[in-house]
Design a protein around this motif. Sequence first.
Motif, short mmCIF file in Angstrom:
data_model
loop_
_atom_site.label_atom_id
_atom_site.label_comp_id
_atom_site.label_asym_id
_atom_site.label_seq_id
_atom_site.Cartn_x
_atom_site.Cartn_y
_atom_site.Cartn_z
N PHE A 1 13.40 23.34 -17.64
CA PHE A 1 13.71 23.37 -16.21
C PHE A 1 14.17 24.74 -15.73
CE2 PHE A 1 14.83 18.78 -17.21
CZ PHE A 1 13.66 18.27 -16.66
N ALA A 2 14.45 25.67 -16.63
CA ALA A 2 15.06 26.94 -16.24
C ALA A 2 14.21 27.71 -15.23
CB ALA A 2 15.34 27.79 -17.48
N GLU A 3 12.95 27.94 -15.54
CA GLU A 3 12.11 28.72 -14.63
C GLU A 3 11.88 28.02 -13.29
OE1 GLU A 3 8.57 29.89 -16.65
OE2 GLU A 3 9.53 31.65 -17.56
N PRO A 4 11.51 26.73 -13.29
CA PRO A 4 11.32 26.07 -11.99
C PRO A 4 12.57 26.08 -11.11
CG PRO A 4 10.36 24.74 -13.74
CD PRO A 4 11.13 25.84 -14.40
N VAL A 5 13.74 25.83 -11.72
CA VAL A 5 14.97 25.82 -10.92
C VAL A 5 15.30 27.23 -10.44
CG1 VAL A 5 17.44 25.32 -10.95
CG2 VAL A 5 15.85 23.77 -12.09
N ALA A 6 15.12 28.22 -11.31
CA ALA A 6 15.39 29.60 -10.91
C ALA A 6 14.51 30.03 -9.74
CB ALA A 6 15.20 30.53 -12.10
N GLU A 7 13.24 29.64 -9.78
CA GLU A 7 12.34 30.02 -8.70
C GLU A 7 12.77 29.40 -7.37
OE1 GLU A 7 8.20 29.50 -9.39
OE2 GLU A 7 8.15 30.83 -11.14
N LEU A 8 13.14 28.12 -7.39
CA LEU A 8 13.58 27.49 -6.15
C LEU A 8 14.90 28.11 -5.69
CD1 LEU A 8 12.76 25.25 -4.13
CD2 LEU A 8 14.48 23.84 -5.23
N GLY A 9 15.78 28.44 -6.64
CA GLY A 9 17.03 29.08 -6.27
C GLY A 9 16.82 30.42 -5.58
N LEU A 10 15.87 31.19 -6.10
CA LEU A 10 15.55 32.47 -5.46
C LEU A 10 14.97 32.23 -4.07
CD1 LEU A 10 15.29 35.53 -5.52
CD2 LEU A 10 13.10 35.24 -6.72
N ALA A 11 14.11 31.23 -3.94
CA ALA A 11 13.54 30.90 -2.63
C ALA A 11 14.64 30.52 -1.64
CB ALA A 11 12.52 29.78 -2.76
#
Length: 343
Positions: A108-118
């Motif tokens: 989940f790290a990359e998907p969550v990080a991407e949404l967090g950056l968005a």
Amino acid sequence: MSESSQPLVISAPEPRTLDLIFTPASLARLRAGYRAVETTDRDIAALPAEILAEARYIIGQPPISSELLARMQSLRCVFNVESNLINNMPYETLFERGIHVVTTGAVFAEPVAELGLAMAINLARGIVDADLAFREGRELWGGEGNRAARLISGADVGIIGFGDLGKALNRLLSGFRTRTRVFDPWLPPSMLIEHGVEPAALDEVLSGSDFIFVVASVTSENQRFLGADAFAKMRRGAAFILLSRAGVVNFEALMEAVRSGHIVAASDVFPEEPPGLDHPVRALPGFLRSAHRAGALDVAFKRMGDMVLEDMDLMDRGLPPMRCKRAERETVSRMRSKPVDRN
């Protein structure tokens, strides 16, 4: 290899399903190489004694009593595919017997990080509000629509927690040339420095950041530790992005800090999910909301199955698991993250 000589796997992956976490090809590999006994959390203890005695692996996080564990003499690993370590099994006994407990949460790290950056970009540039205004014919053009806008590039960023998610987020932020401070009391400073971030005290992160990302797990030591005092220390207008678990935040204090205009915020998680239709967070200006969907991508779920198969192959050959994250004796009993009850 005959069926009788294949390693036996007990599958009880609730709230996940095998079809969710395995691609068709990977699920075929599982069933071709192992005898998979599919059951539920509630029924595992009622399995025949010979099944329990022979089981090498468990896929899932069912409650395991000391008595049940004593009947599982061949067990080598519990693959927690929910990804929150739950206090529902005798971890000390598992460790004493050399049985691994591992989680697949790294998917989940990359998907969550991407949404967090968005979310951070949206809070900086007002993308959602500008779109809604445009739909209603009240848009502001050019500079008029950017009076409160700012850049993430070159900004002061704080990250609270630096596990898999914090590291993934830092990789994404590297292209923005941010100055990134990190607070994580479970890591030595040298590990943070190696990732190009500055170790910092919590107060430094709070008072010195334009954007703060909270990616810490809930533990027995940090429940609701970010409250009114913490939000008061933040820069006026700073953005607070909550991505891990709502339990680390005093959510009422967070909403009040946003309501007062001191900060803006975004969250993918909430104390109760879903919040009631009359919950004030639903209509709070300055608060960007996401329905616990940051990590729930099919590609992430399917990576779980691949990780499980790779680690089972290693252990079948007498090697330790390497793809999944191992629970640690010193910290597993401190985890307090609330498990999900949906996919």
